[in-house]
Structure formats: structure tokens, C-alpha cells
Design a protein around this motif. Sequence first.
Motif, PDB file in Angstrom:
ATOM      1  N   SER A 173      47.559  44.939  26.856  1.00 17.26           N
ATOM      2  CA  SER A 173      47.157  45.721  28.026  1.00 17.26           C
ATOM      3  C   SER A 173      48.389  46.371  28.637  1.00 17.26           C
ATOM      4  O   SER A 173      49.471  45.785  28.669  1.00 17.26           O
ATOM      5  CB  SER A 173      46.475  44.837  29.069  1.00 17.26           C
ATOM      6  OG  SER A 173      46.229  45.569  30.261  1.00 17.26           O
ATOM      7  N   SER A 174      48.222  47.592  29.119  1.00 10.98           N
ATOM      8  CA  SER A 174      49.318  48.296  29.785  1.00 10.98           C
ATOM      9  C   SER A 174      49.215  48.193  31.300  1.00 10.98           C
ATOM     10  O   SER A 174      50.004  48.804  32.019  1.00 10.98           O
ATOM     11  CB  SER A 174      49.316  49.775  29.368  1.00 10.98           C
ATOM     12  OG  SER A 174      48.088  50.393  29.737  1.00 10.98           O
ATOM     13  N   THR A 175      48.254  47.419  31.784  1.00 11.01           N
ATOM     14  CA  THR A 175      48.062  47.243  33.227  1.00 11.01           C
ATOM     15  C   THR A 175      48.506  45.847  33.634  1.00 11.01           C
ATOM     16  O   THR A 175      47.962  44.852  33.138  1.00 11.01           O
ATOM     17  CB  THR A 175      46.586  47.438  33.615  1.00 11.01           C
ATOM     18  OG1 THR A 175      46.160  48.737  33.208  1.00 11.01           O
ATOM     19  CG2 THR A 175      46.407  47.296  35.118  1.00 11.01           C
ATOM     20  N   PRO A 176      49.509  45.725  34.500  1.00 12.31           N
ATOM     21  CA  PRO A 176      49.995  44.396  34.880  1.00 12.31           C
ATOM     22  C   PRO A 176      48.964  43.619  35.690  1.00 12.31           C
ATOM     23  O   PRO A 176      48.213  44.196  36.480  1.00 12.31           O
ATOM     24  CB  PRO A 176      51.244  44.698  35.712  1.00 12.31           C
ATOM     25  CG  PRO A 176      51.044  46.090  36.220  1.00 12.31           C
ATOM     26  CD  PRO A 176      50.258  46.809  35.169  1.00 12.31           C
ATOM     27  N   SER A 177      48.948  42.315  35.482  1.00 10.10           N
ATOM     28  CA  SER A 177      48.054  41.453  36.256  1.00 10.10           C
ATOM     29  C   SER A 177      48.730  40.935  37.518  1.00 10.10           C
ATOM     30  O   SER A 177      48.048  40.495  38.450  1.00 10.10           O
ATOM     31  CB  SER A 177      47.586  40.273  35.399  1.00 10.10           C
ATOM     32  OG  SER A 177      48.693  39.517  34.926  1.00 10.10           O
ATOM     33  N   SER A 178      50.065  40.968  37.555  1.00 11.21           N
ATOM     34  CA  SER A 178      50.772  40.484  38.742  1.00 11.21           C
ATOM     35  C   SER A 178      52.205  40.997  38.743  1.00 11.21           C
ATOM     36  O   SER A 178      52.700  41.524  37.744  1.00 11.21           O
ATOM     37  CB  SER A 178      50.765  38.949  38.792  1.00 11.21           C
ATOM     38  OG  SER A 178      51.465  38.415  37.681  1.00 11.21           O
ATOM     39  N   TRP A 179      52.857  40.812  39.881  1.00 15.14           N
ATOM     40  CA  TRP A 179      54.256  41.219  40.024  1.00 15.14           C
ATOM     41  C   TRP A 179      54.936  40.269  40.999  1.00 15.14           C
ATOM     42  O   TRP A 179      54.292  39.523  41.729  1.00 15.14           O
ATOM     43  CB  TRP A 179      54.363  42.660  40.537  1.00 15.14           C
ATOM     44  CG  TRP A 179      54.137  42.775  42.029  1.00 15.14           C
ATOM     45  CD1 TRP A 179      52.980  42.485  42.708  1.00 15.14           C
ATOM     46  CD2 TRP A 179      55.091  43.157  43.024  1.00 15.14           C
ATOM     47  NE1 TRP A 179      53.146  42.692  44.057  1.00 15.14           N
ATOM     48  CE2 TRP A 179      54.435  43.102  44.283  1.00 15.14           C
ATOM     49  CE3 TRP A 179      56.420  43.559  42.979  1.00 15.14           C
ATOM     50  CZ2 TRP A 179      55.077  43.425  45.480  1.00 15.14           C
ATOM     51  CZ3 TRP A 179      57.056  43.883  44.171  1.00 15.14           C
ATOM     52  CH2 TRP A 179      56.386  43.818  45.402  1.00 15.14           C
ATOM     53  N   GLY A 180      56.279  40.310  41.022  1.00 16.37           N
ATOM     54  CA  GLY A 180      57.041  39.563  42.013  1.00 16.37           C
ATOM     55  C   GLY A 180      56.697  38.085  42.051  1.00 16.37           C
ATOM     56  O   GLY A 180      56.570  37.419  41.020  1.00 16.37           O
ATOM     57  N   PHE A 181      56.522  37.553  43.268  1.00 22.12           N
ATOM     58  CA  PHE A 181      56.217  36.138  43.427  1.00 22.12           C
ATOM     59  C   PHE A 181      54.871  35.771  42.814  1.00 22.12           C
ATOM     60  O   PHE A 181      54.680  34.639  42.359  1.00 22.12           O
ATOM     61  CB  PHE A 181      56.230  35.764  44.915  1.00 22.12           C
ATOM     62  CG  PHE A 181      57.597  35.794  45.537  1.00 22.12           C
ATOM     63  CD1 PHE A 181      58.545  34.837  45.213  1.00 22.12           C
ATOM     64  CD2 PHE A 181      57.943  36.789  46.441  1.00 22.12           C
ATOM     65  CE1 PHE A 181      59.818  34.865  45.783  1.00 22.12           C
ATOM     66  CE2 PHE A 181      59.204  36.826  47.017  1.00 22.12           C
ATOM     67  CZ  PHE A 181      60.146  35.860  46.686  1.00 22.12           C
ATOM     68  N   LEU A 182      53.937  36.706  42.783  1.00 18.42           N
ATOM     69  CA  LEU A 182      52.634  36.430  42.187  1.00 18.42           C
ATOM     70  C   LEU A 182      52.749  36.166  40.690  1.00 18.42           C
ATOM     71  O   LEU A 182      51.880  35.526  40.096  1.00 18.42           O
ATOM     72  CB  LEU A 182      51.684  37.607  42.437  1.00 18.42           C
ATOM     73  CG  LEU A 182      51.285  37.857  43.895  1.00 18.42           C
ATOM     74  CD1 LEU A 182      50.527  39.173  44.018  1.00 18.42           C
ATOM     75  CD2 LEU A 182      50.443  36.708  44.429  1.00 18.42           C
ATOM     76  N   SER A 183      53.828  36.666  40.075  1.00 19.09           N
ATOM     77  CA  SER A 183      54.031  36.454  38.638  1.00 19.09           C
ATOM     78  C   SER A 183      54.648  35.100  38.331  1.00 19.09           C
ATOM     79  O   SER A 183      54.733  34.715  37.161  1.00 19.09           O
ATOM     80  CB  SER A 183      54.946  37.553  38.067  1.00 19.09           C
ATOM     81  OG  SER A 183      54.317  38.811  38.114  1.00 19.09           O
ATOM     82  N   GLU A 184      55.088  34.380  39.355  1.00 19.14           N
ATOM     83  CA  GLU A 184      55.791  33.124  39.123  1.00 19.14           C
ATOM     84  C   GLU A 184      54.889  31.902  39.191  1.00 19.14           C
ATOM     85  O   GLU A 184      55.355  30.781  39.015  1.00 19.14           O
ATOM     86  CB  GLU A 184      56.938  32.983  40.127  1.00 19.14           C
ATOM     87  CG  GLU A 184      58.023  34.046  39.942  1.00 19.14           C
ATOM     88  CD  GLU A 184      59.257  33.780  40.774  1.00 19.14           C
ATOM     89  OE1 GLU A 184      59.123  33.146  41.847  1.00 19.14           O
ATOM     90  OE2 GLU A 184      60.355  34.188  40.358  1.00 19.14           O
ATOM     91  N   VAL A 185      53.605  32.101  39.448  1.00 18.91           N
ATOM     92  CA  VAL A 185      52.688  30.964  39.504  1.00 18.91           C
ATOM     93  C   VAL A 185      52.410  30.481  38.084  1.00 18.91           C
ATOM     94  O   VAL A 185      52.454  31.264  37.124  1.00 18.91           O
ATOM     95  CB  VAL A 185      51.371  31.349  40.219  1.00 18.91           C
ATOM     96  CG1 VAL A 185      51.652  31.783  41.648  1.00 18.91           C
ATOM     97  CG2 VAL A 185      50.642  32.453  39.468  1.00 18.91           C
ATOM     98  N   PRO A 186      52.131  29.186  37.892  1.00 22.71           N
ATOM     99  CA  PRO A 186      51.913  28.645  36.539  1.00 22.71           C
ATOM    100  C   PRO A 186      50.829  29.367  35.752  1.00 22.71           C
ATOM    101  O   PRO A 186      50.948  29.539  34.536  1.00 22.71           O
ATOM    102  CB  PRO A 186      51.530  27.183  36.814  1.00 22.71           C
ATOM    103  CG  PRO A 186      52.199  26.860  38.118  1.00 22.71           C
ATOM    104  CD  PRO A 186      52.129  28.129  38.915  1.00 22.71           C
TER     105      PRO A 186
END
Length: 358
Positions: A55-68
Motif C-alpha cells: 500500500s502507498s497510503t500510510p496507516s500511521s505517523w510519528g508517535f502513532l507509529s510507535e505503538v506495538p
Amino acid sequence: MSTPELVVAIDFGTDVAFCNISTGEETVRWLQKWPGRANAVENKVPTVLVYPKNSSTPSSWGFLSEVPAEQMSQDKECKEWFKTFLDDERLAIAQRDGHQLRVCPSSMQEVERLYCDFFQFLYKTIQEKLQGELANRWEDAKIEFIFSVPTTWKPVPTVERFKSVVERAGFGIHPNHKAIIGLTEAEAAANRDVLLVCDVGGGTTDLCVLRMLNQDGGGAINLEQLDVVQGATIGSVQLDTAFEKLARNRLRLAQLSGKMGLFPGQLDDVAGEMAESQEYQNAKCEYGSDHQTEYFTVAVPRLARAYINDLEGIRHGEMKFRRDDIKASFDVQVRRPQFQLAQKSLTISDQQAVRIDR
């Protein structure tokens, strides 16, 4: 454009991004509330994106990307450390280095997509957090977005490419909004009379000798450059790469001496995860402090705790390192020519400053 109602200064780093805000007040403040951190106060947001595979659409960024759920998902990919790859030469070098292929984008188009996706999230967050402070609608307000860039970036094409990306992400799209490439990172760090500014970041180090002139009538500070700006790809990323290489070599030696339960093809990924681990990152940041211990250990992902290899310092699922093992990595960086020029540059600037004062 007349005096802006809002000025947002953005420092986009290899591992984190900062936003400074001014609304005409004397005090400059940070943007400190970020998605994924609830009520916590953070001066910066991680430069991280997570994409579902294929997929070329990110599911999260920043702190939201650091969750397990994002980091550990088998059907998602984490993208980070991509800042330096906007430079064509840096990208080409990384693509030729087989050990960097794990984190290296496949093309400049992918690099630009990563930049654009991250800055779209950043722009949306800035708008959501600040639009309520303005007298006018966000679209009508006079706003300046000022970006610093590494001194290693060439005006053409790298800086122009960066400006194009941030504009595509939304910065400066409204008639009264303006996206500006401001000072280089070395110049942006200056706040003294005559000084050598050394801005050591995640992926780049910038050196610049500046002299602060008298403030103008409006209270603004004028800076005069006394020496040619020096820039180099020196930073904590290079330290991480060196540690990853060290860990990978020891894993390979351990693999040769006996079965570890890891496939040879896994060793690069395991070494990369060790370099990203909190244990190593803490050891790196604490290096040189009065409270550091002689040794530190880093967990070896997917390695059975029963495996023992004392020759390579592996026990209980962890690899043991001496602090001096990472000292060599620091030494290599500070012995680079750019740092050797530092004293010479400062001496030249002192001589120039004396001539100016006379």
C-alpha cells in the motif's frame, strides 16, 4: 506579504521533527501536543511512517507509529531514517551498500513520497492545533512556514526538490500562506556574537562561522557569515550503522561456530533491530557520562535464551558489549575532515572579527 499573523519554523530531522511557533509575541514556543501522546508534553515528533504492505497510503505517523500494533504487525512496514536520501548522491551510495538496502528507499520517487506523506500529516496537525488561535480563518490568515535545510544539500536539485515536496504536502497552498527555505541548520542554531556553530543531527553535521551584528530598528538580529559553510553526512545514524555492522559480524562468527537457531538470511535484520533497540540507543546516548558502566547488553531478537557463545559474548538471549566497542565509532566521526577544519575556521573568524572591529 505584510507582517504574518503566524510564523511556524520547522526543523525536519533524521529521527525527529521540531516546530517553533510565533504569533507576534516576543516569546517563541514549541508545538508540544502530538497525536498519539494524549496529554503528554513533547517538543518533537518522531520522523516515522508505517505502511500496510503493498500500500502507498500510510496507516500511521510519528508517535502513532510507535505503538506495538504498528511496530510488530507482520503485514506492515516501518519507514524511518529517510531524510538524508533526498540527496541524490546519498541515495546512490546507500543503494550500492548492500547492508543499507534494508532501510534504503528504492528510488527518488519513493523518497519524495515518504517526505510528502510525513509533511501532510505534519501540516494537518499544525493546522488543527493552531487554527483556533487566529483571528481569521486558516485559509485567509497570513502565515509563514520557515524550513531549515542541511548545509550538505545543493540548492539545485536537492533544496528545490525539498521545497516542491513541502508545497505538495500543503505548506503554502493558500494565497496568504508562504513556505520559505530559511537558514541552513548550522545558521539556524546561532545565537552569539562570533561563533563556530556545530549542529550535529541524526544524519548530518553542519558547521558555520557567523558574527551577530547590531539589531535593526525592529529588534531583528542580523547575522554575517564569516566563513564558508561546511557540511557532512556525520551524525548518530552513522554510529548506528557502525554498531549494526559490529553486531552483524559477531552474529556471523557465532553462526560459524555452532547452530544458533537463526537462518543466515535473518542475520542482517537481527543486527538492524539490535541497532534500533532501546538498550543500544541508551548506551549510545549515555556514552561519556560519569555514570556509565563498563559493559552493556543488547537483546538478540529471535535467539533462544538457552544458546551460549561466550567467545562472542552471547548468553541468555543477549549480546554483551564493552563501552569501548562503540568508542571507535565516535572516534571515526570526530576525526572526519569537517571537524578538523573547526579550529581553523574559528581562528579565521576571530581574525576577521578583529579587522571588522577596527
